[in-house]
Design a protein around this motif. Structure first.
Motif, PDB file in Angstrom:
ATOM      1  N   LEU A  69     -52.083 -43.880  -1.343  1.00  0.00           N
ATOM      2  CA  LEU A  69     -52.478 -44.466  -2.616  1.00  0.00           C
ATOM      3  C   LEU A  69     -53.425 -45.624  -2.333  1.00  0.00           C
ATOM      4  N   ILE A  70     -54.645 -45.543  -2.877  1.00  0.00           N
ATOM      5  CA  ILE A  70     -55.664 -46.562  -2.635  1.00  0.00           C
ATOM      6  C   ILE A  70     -55.941 -47.307  -3.940  1.00  0.00           C
ATOM      7  N   THR A  71     -55.792 -48.627  -3.903  1.00  0.00           N
ATOM      8  CA  THR A  71     -56.074 -49.478  -5.056  1.00  0.00           C
ATOM      9  C   THR A  71     -57.207 -50.424  -4.694  1.00  0.00           C
ATOM     10  N   ARG A  72     -58.197 -50.494  -5.569  1.00  0.00           N
ATOM     11  CA  ARG A  72     -59.333 -51.392  -5.353  1.00  0.00           C
ATOM     12  C   ARG A  72     -59.435 -52.343  -6.543  1.00  0.00           C
ATOM     13  N   TRP A  73     -59.778 -53.595  -6.255  1.00  0.00           N
ATOM     14  CA  TRP A  73     -60.024 -54.544  -7.330  1.00  0.00           C
ATOM     15  C   TRP A  73     -60.870 -55.701  -6.803  1.00  0.00           C
ATOM     16  N   SER A  74     -61.370 -56.507  -7.724  1.00  0.00           N
ATOM     17  CA  SER A  74     -62.082 -57.742  -7.387  1.00  0.00           C
ATOM     18  C   SER A  74     -61.253 -58.906  -7.886  1.00  0.00           C
ATOM     19  N   MET A  75     -61.447 -60.078  -7.274  1.00  0.00           N
ATOM     20  CA  MET A  75     -60.663 -61.237  -7.716  1.00  0.00           C
ATOM     21  C   MET A  75     -61.359 -62.528  -7.328  1.00  0.00           C
ATOM     22  N   THR A  76     -61.018 -63.567  -8.070  1.00  0.00           N
ATOM     23  CA  THR A  76     -61.465 -64.923  -7.764  1.00  0.00           C
ATOM     24  C   THR A  76     -60.285 -65.667  -7.170  1.00  0.00           C
ATOM     25  N   CYS A  77     -60.483 -66.236  -5.980  1.00  0.00           N
ATOM     26  CA  CYS A  77     -59.328 -66.763  -5.262  1.00  0.00           C
ATOM     27  C   CYS A  77     -59.790 -67.751  -4.197  1.00  0.00           C
ATOM     28  N   ASP A  78     -58.851 -68.555  -3.694  1.00  0.00           N
ATOM     29  CA  ASP A  78     -59.104 -69.415  -2.546  1.00  0.00           C
ATOM     30  C   ASP A  78     -58.278 -68.884  -1.384  1.00  0.00           C
ATOM     31  N   LEU A  79     -58.957 -68.224  -0.442  1.00  0.00           N
ATOM     32  CA  LEU A  79     -58.273 -67.641   0.701  1.00  0.00           C
ATOM     33  C   LEU A  79     -58.626 -68.355   1.994  1.00  0.00           C
ATOM     34  N   ASN A  80     -58.812 -69.690   1.888  1.00  0.00           N
ATOM     35  CA  ASN A  80     -59.096 -70.491   3.071  1.00  0.00           C
ATOM     36  C   ASN A  80     -57.879 -71.266   3.561  1.00  0.00           C
ATOM     37  N   SER A  81     -56.824 -71.294   2.772  1.00  0.00           N
ATOM     38  CA  SER A  81     -55.606 -71.992   3.167  1.00  0.00           C
ATOM     39  C   SER A  81     -54.416 -71.326   2.487  1.00  0.00           C
ATOM     40  N   GLY A  82     -53.227 -71.717   2.899  1.00  0.00           N
ATOM     41  CA  GLY A  82     -52.029 -71.119   2.339  1.00  0.00           C
ATOM     42  C   GLY A  82     -51.614 -69.881   3.117  1.00  0.00           C
ATOM     43  N   ASP A  83     -50.638 -69.175   2.583  1.00  0.00           N
ATOM     44  CA  ASP A  83     -50.105 -67.980   3.230  1.00  0.00           C
ATOM     45  C   ASP A  83     -50.409 -66.735   2.407  1.00  0.00           C
ATOM     46  N   LEU A  84     -50.776 -65.674   3.093  1.00  0.00           N
ATOM     47  CA  LEU A  84     -50.914 -64.347   2.490  1.00  0.00           C
ATOM     48  C   LEU A  84     -49.758 -63.510   3.014  1.00  0.00           C
ATOM     49  N   SER A  85     -49.009 -62.893   2.128  1.00  0.00           N
ATOM     50  CA  SER A  85     -47.834 -62.141   2.544  1.00  0.00           C
ATOM     51  C   SER A  85     -47.782 -60.798   1.834  1.00  0.00           C
ATOM     52  N   ILE A  86     -46.890 -59.923   2.316  1.00  0.00           N
ATOM     53  CA  ILE A  86     -46.667 -58.614   1.705  1.00  0.00           C
ATOM     54  C   ILE A  86     -45.240 -58.588   1.188  1.00  0.00           C
ATOM     55  N   ASN A  87     -45.086 -58.629  -0.106  1.00  0.00           N
ATOM     56  CA  ASN A  87     -43.767 -58.611  -0.720  1.00  0.00           C
ATOM     57  C   ASN A  87     -43.119 -57.232  -0.553  1.00  0.00           C
ATOM     58  N   GLY A  88     -41.875 -57.205  -0.097  1.00  0.00           N
ATOM     59  CA  GLY A  88     -41.150 -55.954   0.094  1.00  0.00           C
ATOM     60  C   GLY A  88     -41.262 -55.377   1.491  1.00  0.00           C
ATOM     61  N   LEU A  89     -42.117 -55.957   2.329  1.00  0.00           N
ATOM     62  CA  LEU A  89     -42.318 -55.401   3.671  1.00  0.00           C
ATOM     63  C   LEU A  89     -41.039 -55.497   4.510  1.00  0.00           C
ATOM     64  N   ASP A  90     -40.241 -56.528   4.281  1.00  0.00           N
ATOM     65  CA  ASP A  90     -39.025 -56.714   5.069  1.00  0.00           C
ATOM     66  C   ASP A  90     -37.973 -55.648   4.790  1.00  0.00           C
ATOM     67  N   ARG A  91     -38.177 -54.841   3.749  1.00  0.00           N
ATOM     68  CA  ARG A  91     -37.222 -53.775   3.424  1.00  0.00           C
ATOM     69  C   ARG A  91     -37.714 -52.405   3.878  1.00  0.00           C
ATOM     70  N   THR A  92     -38.753 -52.382   4.704  1.00  0.00           N
ATOM     71  CA  THR A  92     -39.318 -51.121   5.184  1.00  0.00           C
ATOM     72  C   THR A  92     -39.339 -51.105   6.707  1.00  0.00           C
ATOM     73  N   LEU A  93     -39.884 -50.026   7.248  1.00  0.00           N
ATOM     74  CA  LEU A  93     -40.053 -49.895   8.698  1.00  0.00           C
ATOM     75  C   LEU A  93     -41.525 -49.751   9.061  1.00  0.00           C
ATOM     76  N   THR A  94     -42.391 -50.124   8.141  1.00  0.00           N
ATOM     77  CA  THR A  94     -43.817 -49.910   8.360  1.00  0.00           C
ATOM     78  C   THR A  94     -44.520 -51.218   8.716  1.00  0.00           C
ATOM     79  N   ASP A  95     -45.775 -51.128   9.113  1.00  0.00           N
ATOM     80  CA  ASP A  95     -46.634 -52.282   9.383  1.00  0.00           C
ATOM     81  C   ASP A  95     -47.777 -52.296   8.375  1.00  0.00           C
ATOM     82  N   VAL A  96     -48.407 -53.446   8.241  1.00  0.00           N
ATOM     83  CA  VAL A  96     -49.595 -53.576   7.397  1.00  0.00           C
ATOM     84  C   VAL A  96     -50.715 -54.185   8.235  1.00  0.00           C
ATOM     85  N   PHE A  97     -51.816 -53.447   8.360  1.00  0.00           N
ATOM     86  CA  PHE A  97     -53.004 -53.975   9.033  1.00  0.00           C
ATOM     87  C   PHE A  97     -53.800 -54.785   8.006  1.00  0.00           C
ATOM     88  N   LEU A  98     -54.095 -56.039   8.368  1.00  0.00           N
ATOM     89  CA  LEU A  98     -54.835 -56.937   7.488  1.00  0.00           C
ATOM     90  C   LEU A  98     -56.197 -57.250   8.089  1.00  0.00           C
TER      91      LEU A  98
END
Length: 322
Positions: free
Chosen positions: A75-104
């Protein structure tokens, strides 16, 4: 003894039929203007259901122009957004309940780019801290893909049951060479085959090996027994396209495609060799503990392989054409 063998077969079928969350997800974020980002979020789909994973960005990031597509089992989702991605944390919600990895992969105009692998035990990344390219993660993905890819493992197990000891090295080598060829051709040369037919042929190859192993136990000589490396090479070409499916969802890192592909393939081989050694060790142990039970166990495994492969073939044909 027969009850134990039946239970073993049922458990093995259940394990083989179960989906495993080892296919990685992929999050690509590209800064197009200051504070403006285009996002591509790829999630694996298992048994028609997507994993409950959601990227979480620091601060308020409003999405716009969101659109979805679902090629093959992704499933591929694409979108655009306005954001500040120079500080703070980026996380994947729900990842701790799986056995998979996420390439960022985060490409920024002024700040350093970030490439990282998020895992269930480490599901976030600090955006202000430089991250190295996760090249070595491709080796791990290769190992996981073979060890938790039950269809590939059943094929290898079928080869072990079919061949004689003196044929094992040549047969496994032929399988390795073949799937390495098509894996490289797909990942680097763009040569691909549609996913559903590949999965159907893989299932049929498993069913064939199960039947051939049974013929051998009955004393019936076949071409597959006399020249197993030819069968292994032919079906190995198809299995290579199956291995390429794992890479097609996350891609190869720019500028390091060959190294990443080599590490992924080495991971596949390491997992395959580990599995073969494990099976041979169990066989050696079984012969010493209960030699009389070996024929019954080999028969149970051969029937399990044949039945499971046939079931998968029918299931995949029905899902493709009906």
């Amino acid at each position: 003894m027969r009850v134990v063998l039946c239970l073993l077969a049922v458990v093995l079928i259940a394990l083989c039929a179960a989906a495993h969350e080892v296919r990685p997800a992929y999050l690509e974020i590209t800064e197009t203007e200051a504070g403006q980002y285009d996002v591509i979020w790829k999630q694996p789909v298992l048994d028609g259901r997507r994993l409950k994973l959601e990227p979480m960005f620091p601060g308020e990031c409003g999405r716009r122009n969101e659109r979805m597509s679902a090629p093959a089992a992704t499933l591929i989702t694409r979108w655009s957004m306005t954001c500040d991605l120079n500080s703070g944390d980026l996380s994947i919600n729900g990842l701790d309940r799986t056995l998979t990895d996420v390439f960022l992969r985060l490409d920024r105009l002024r700040a350093d780019d970030i490439s990282a692998v998020l895992r269930p035990s480490a599901s976030s990344v600090e955006l202000s801290r430089p991250q190295g390219a996760p090249i070595l993660a491709y080796f791990r993905i290769g190992v996981e893909h073979i060890l938790f890819g039950f269809d590939h493992l059943l094929f290898v197990l079928g080869l072990v049951l079919l061949v004689r000891p003196r044929q094992l090295l040549a047969t496994v080598t032929a399988f390795t060479v073949a799937h390495s060829i098509t894996l490289a051709a797909s990942a680097l040369g763009g040569i691909t085959l549609p996913g559903p037919p590949v999965e159907i042929v893989i299932a049929m190859s498993i069913a064939l090996l199960g039947a051939e192993a049974i013929y051998r136990m009955r004393g019936q000589e076949t071409f597959a027994q006399a020249r197993p490396w030819i069968i292994a090479f032919g079906f190995g070409l198809v299995h290579g396209f199956g291995f390429a499916g794992a890479l097609s969802e996350i891609g190869l890192p720019t500028g390091a495609e060959v190294i990443a592909l080599l590490l992924f393939n080495l991971g596949v081989e390491a997992g395959q060799v580990a599995f073969v050694l494990f099976v041979l060790a169990l066989a050696w142990l079984g012969r010493h503990l209960y030699r009389k039970g070996e024929p019954a166990l080999r028969t149970a495994l051969a029937y399990t392989i044949g039945i499971t492969g046939s079931f998968w073939a029918i299931e995949r044909i029905a899902a493709t054409f009906f």
